[in-house]
Design a protein around this motif. Structure first.
Motif, PDB file in Angstrom:
ATOM      1  N   LEU A  71       0.821  -1.206   0.000  1.00 56.95           N
ATOM      2  CA  LEU A  71       0.000   0.000   0.000  1.00 56.95           C
ATOM      3  C   LEU A  71       0.860   1.262   0.000  1.00 56.95           C
ATOM      4  N   VAL A  72       1.885   1.311   0.859  1.00 58.15           N
ATOM      5  CA  VAL A  72       2.710   2.520   0.887  1.00 58.15           C
ATOM      6  C   VAL A  72       3.593   2.605  -0.351  1.00 58.15           C
ATOM      7  N   HIS A  73       3.970   1.478  -0.927  1.00 61.86           N
ATOM      8  CA  HIS A  73       4.724   1.522  -2.186  1.00 61.86           C
ATOM      9  C   HIS A  73       3.886   2.162  -3.289  1.00 61.86           C
ATOM     10  N   THR A  74       2.629   1.740  -3.403  1.00 54.35           N
ATOM     11  CA  THR A  74       1.771   2.306  -4.441  1.00 54.35           C
ATOM     12  C   THR A  74       1.472   3.776  -4.159  1.00 54.35           C
ATOM     13  N   PHE A  75       1.292   4.125  -2.892  1.00 53.43           N
ATOM     14  CA  PHE A  75       1.168   5.535  -2.507  1.00 53.43           C
ATOM     15  C   PHE A  75       2.371   6.326  -3.011  1.00 53.43           C
ATOM     16  N   SER A  76       3.571   5.784  -2.799  1.00 56.40           N
ATOM     17  CA  SER A  76       4.778   6.521  -3.189  1.00 56.40           C
ATOM     18  C   SER A  76       4.861   6.680  -4.703  1.00 56.40           C
ATOM     19  N   LEU A  77       4.425   5.679  -5.463  1.00 54.89           N
ATOM     20  CA  LEU A  77       4.448   5.778  -6.916  1.00 54.89           C
ATOM     21  C   LEU A  77       3.474   6.838  -7.413  1.00 54.89           C
ATOM     22  N   LEU A  78       2.288   6.877  -6.831  1.00 59.60           N
ATOM     23  CA  LEU A  78       1.305   7.893  -7.210  1.00 59.60           C
ATOM     24  C   LEU A  78       1.878   9.294  -7.028  1.00 59.60           C
ATOM     25  N   HIS A  79       2.518   9.527  -5.892  1.00 57.93           N
ATOM     26  CA  HIS A  79       3.055  10.856  -5.611  1.00 57.93           C
ATOM     27  C   HIS A  79       4.342  11.120  -6.391  1.00 57.93           C
ATOM     28  N   ASP A  80       5.188  10.103  -6.557  1.00 56.98           N
ATOM     29  CA  ASP A  80       6.436  10.281  -7.309  1.00 56.98           C
ATOM     30  C   ASP A  80       6.157  10.708  -8.739  1.00 56.98           C
ATOM     31  N   ASP A  81       5.175  10.084  -9.389  1.00 52.67           N
ATOM     32  CA  ASP A  81       4.871  10.433 -10.776  1.00 52.67           C
ATOM     33  C   ASP A  81       4.464  11.897 -10.898  1.00 52.67           C
ATOM     34  N   MET A  83       5.455  14.368  -8.725  1.00 57.12           N
ATOM     35  CA  MET A  83       6.638  15.179  -8.448  1.00 57.12           C
ATOM     36  C   MET A  83       7.607  15.187  -9.618  1.00 57.12           C
ATOM     37  N   ASP A  84       7.750  14.024 -10.273  1.00 55.39           N
ATOM     38  CA  ASP A  84       8.704  13.912 -11.374  1.00 55.39           C
ATOM     39  C   ASP A  84       8.112  14.319 -12.717  1.00 55.39           C
ATOM     40  N   GLY A  85       6.802  14.520 -12.782  1.00 54.98           N
ATOM     41  CA  GLY A  85       6.166  14.856 -14.053  1.00 54.98           C
ATOM     42  C   GLY A  85       6.110  13.686 -15.017  1.00 54.98           C
ATOM     43  N   ASP A  86       6.216  12.462 -14.518  1.00 58.82           N
ATOM     44  CA  ASP A  86       6.162  11.285 -15.386  1.00 58.82           C
ATOM     45  C   ASP A  86       4.716  11.018 -15.808  1.00 58.82           C
ATOM     46  N   GLU A  87       4.489  10.979 -17.102  1.00 58.09           N
ATOM     47  CA  GLU A  87       3.122  10.877 -17.614  1.00 58.09           C
ATOM     48  C   GLU A  87       2.677   9.437 -17.849  1.00 58.09           C
ATOM     49  N   THR A  88       3.597   8.502 -17.855  1.00 57.16           N
ATOM     50  CA  THR A  88       3.226   7.107 -18.069  1.00 57.16           C
ATOM     51  C   THR A  88       3.829   6.227 -16.982  1.00 57.16           C
ATOM     52  N   ARG A  90       4.071   1.884 -16.607  1.00 55.21           N
ATOM     53  CA  ARG A  90       3.747   0.536 -17.079  1.00 55.21           C
ATOM     54  C   ARG A  90       2.818   0.565 -18.295  1.00 55.21           C
ATOM     55  N   GLN A  91       3.258   1.312 -19.291  1.00 57.92           N
ATOM     56  CA  GLN A  91       2.573   1.389 -20.594  1.00 57.92           C
ATOM     57  C   GLN A  91       1.169   1.985 -20.536  1.00 57.92           C
ATOM     58  N   ARG A  92       0.839   2.691 -19.447  1.00 59.63           N
ATOM     59  CA  ARG A  92      -0.466   3.354 -19.364  1.00 59.63           C
ATOM     60  C   ARG A  92      -0.260   4.766 -18.842  1.00 59.63           C
ATOM     61  N   PRO A  93      -1.256   5.667 -19.061  1.00 58.32           N
ATOM     62  CA  PRO A  93      -1.134   6.981 -18.443  1.00 58.32           C
ATOM     63  C   PRO A  93      -1.005   6.850 -16.928  1.00 58.32           C
ATOM     64  N   ALA A  94      -0.102   7.617 -16.338  1.00 60.64           N
ATOM     65  CA  ALA A  94       0.003   7.642 -14.882  1.00 60.64           C
ATOM     66  C   ALA A  94      -1.338   8.076 -14.295  1.00 60.64           C
ATOM     67  N   ALA A  95      -1.575   7.718 -13.046  1.00 63.42           N
ATOM     68  CA  ALA A  95      -2.876   8.014 -12.434  1.00 63.42           C
ATOM     69  C   ALA A  95      -3.203   9.500 -12.473  1.00 63.42           C
ATOM     70  N   TRP A  96      -2.192  10.360 -12.291  1.00 60.90           N
ATOM     71  CA  TRP A  96      -2.481  11.802 -12.290  1.00 60.90           C
ATOM     72  C   TRP A  96      -2.863  12.301 -13.676  1.00 60.90           C
ATOM     73  N   VAL A 226       9.415  -2.547 -22.798  1.00 61.37           N
ATOM     74  CA  VAL A 226       9.619  -3.377 -21.615  1.00 61.37           C
ATOM     75  C   VAL A 226       9.541  -2.552 -20.340  1.00 61.37           C
ATOM     76  N   THR A 227      10.194  -1.379 -20.344  1.00 62.22           N
ATOM     77  CA  THR A 227      10.282  -0.585 -19.122  1.00 62.22           C
ATOM     78  C   THR A 227       9.040   0.258 -18.863  1.00 62.22           C
ATOM     79  N   GLY A 228       8.288   0.571 -19.934  1.00 62.06           N
ATOM     80  CA  GLY A 228       7.131   1.461 -19.773  1.00 62.06           C
ATOM     81  C   GLY A 228       7.524   2.912 -19.625  1.00 62.06           C
ATOM     82  N   LYS A 229       8.800   3.236 -19.864  1.00 61.44           N
ATOM     83  CA  LYS A 229       9.281   4.606 -19.732  1.00 61.44           C
ATOM     84  C   LYS A 229       9.875   5.055 -21.064  1.00 61.44           C
ATOM     85  N   PRO A 230       9.789   6.357 -21.392  1.00 60.41           N
ATOM     86  CA  PRO A 230      10.405   6.829 -22.631  1.00 60.41           C
ATOM     87  C   PRO A 230      11.917   6.711 -22.566  1.00 60.41           C
ATOM     88  N   VAL A 231      12.546   6.339 -23.689  1.00 55.76           N
ATOM     89  CA  VAL A 231      13.989   6.212 -23.725  1.00 55.76           C
ATOM     90  C   VAL A 231      14.627   7.572 -23.478  1.00 55.76           C
TER      91      VAL A 231
END
Length: 329
Positions: A71-81, A83-88, A90-96, A226-231
């Motif tokens: 639960l706290v790991h997923t919390f951290s990913l939601l907030h990290d995306d 803070m970092d401005g990451d839009e994707t 795992r091959q999907r739009p980030a929750a934000w 594979v990574t779900g992140k832009p090169v």
């Protein structure tokens, strides 16, 4: 064993953050339609369960700890995306991007609160100690995230530059804290001695640094499919990562060309990004990051072998370590 309990607890939240959490876990599409599979590998759950078994308890003893860390790991990913401005992710739009910044923050807050509720309600005599462990490790995670964000404002070279050692300490907090927490909670809820809990926690933290080193390499050279992140995403944002910092510290001609390229004004175009990635490799940054990952895996193995553990789950823990970081040995 863990996921059905996790789905049930998330499903008990308010329907809106529960849907966003389900989206973040990979259980549903935006709008709530069920989706096959789930996001992630369940590594933290596996660590918690295996460490409980290695400490001589049944796997069920670790379920609440496994849920809390997930639960706290997923919390951290939601907030990290955010803070970092990451839009994707795992091959999907980030929750934000799917739901909006405010709603994604709310979903993360709901998961954070639920994690402590789950752990505080864990049966047996160790719930209070488990909550204290999670609180301390979450504070470490925040410290690491703060340092990571501050690193982005520091220069590439000169007195204010980020040293490799400082980056590794940051990674142990930001990435290692939760892996160490997962291992510690499994052992703690199993009633293991303090020395065993600490050794397993240290193994998890070393694993976290190894994971971060490999993740940094994938951020530069990984396949986006594979990574779900832009090169070259980290380079594009001029983010401080281990391969880049190691390359700059090498002091070879490629290091100086890399520093000049990264210190230039304006955004890096695709040609400059490819050149920068090539210079990082030429200066030895990629090899240094992978060597650091292997060294950290060795430290994690030494921690596991340094305390008495049940042989079969200990063997599975040792097998899990290289899998987590995608290493063959």
């Amino acid at each position: 064993m863990v996921e059905p309990a996790l789905r049930a607890r998330v499903g008990g939240m308010h329907a809106w953050p529960a849907e966003m959490a389900g989206y973040a876990f990979g259980w549903c599409e935006q709008g709530g339609e069920p989706r096959a599979g789930s996001s992630g590998k369940g590594v933290r759950q596996a660590l918690a369960v295996l460490c409980a078994e290695a400490a001589g308890a049944p796997a069920e003893a670790a379920v609440d700890g496994a849920m809390a860390v997930e639960l706290v790991h997923t919390f951290s990913l939601l907030h990290d995306d955010i803070m970092d401005g990451d839009e994707t992710r795992r091959q999907r739009p980030a929750a934000w991007k799917a739901y909006g910044t405010g709603p994604a923050v709310l979903a993360g807050d709901a998961l954070f609160a639920l994690a402590f509720e789950v752990l505080a309600g864990s049966p047996g005599p160790h719930g209070g100690a488990a909550v204290r462990r999670l609180s301390r490790d979450m504070a470490d995670l925040v410290d690491g995230q703060a340092e990571d964000l501050l690193f982005e404002e520091r220069p590439w070279t000169g007195p204010g530059a980020v040293e490799v050692g400082a980056y590794l300490r940051m990674a142990e907090h930001k990435t290692g804290a939760l892996l160490g927490c997962a291992a510690a909670l499994g052992a703690l809820l199993a009633g293991a001695p303090a020395a065993t809990v600490d050794a397993l926690a240290t193994a998890g933290r070393q694993l976290g640094v190894a994971f971060q080193a490999v993740d940094d390499v994938l951020g530069l050279w990984g396949d986006p499919v594979v990574t779900g992140k832009p090169v070259h995403g980290d380079l594009r944002r001029r983010k401080k990562t281990l391969p880049v910092l190691a390359a700059l510290a090498a002091g070879v001609p490629a290091s100086r060309r890399l520093a000049a390229l990264l210190s230039g004004a304006g955004p890096l175009e695709e040609a400059a990004l490819r050149e920068a990635a090539g210079l990082v490799e030429e200066a030895g940054g990629r090899a240094a990051a992978m060597a650091e990952a292997d060294a950290r895996l060795d430290r994690a193995r030494a921690c596991l072998r340094g305390v008495p553990l049940a042989p079969e789950p200990a063997g599975r823990l040792l097998a899990l370590l290289p899998y987590v970081v995608g290493r063959a040995g």
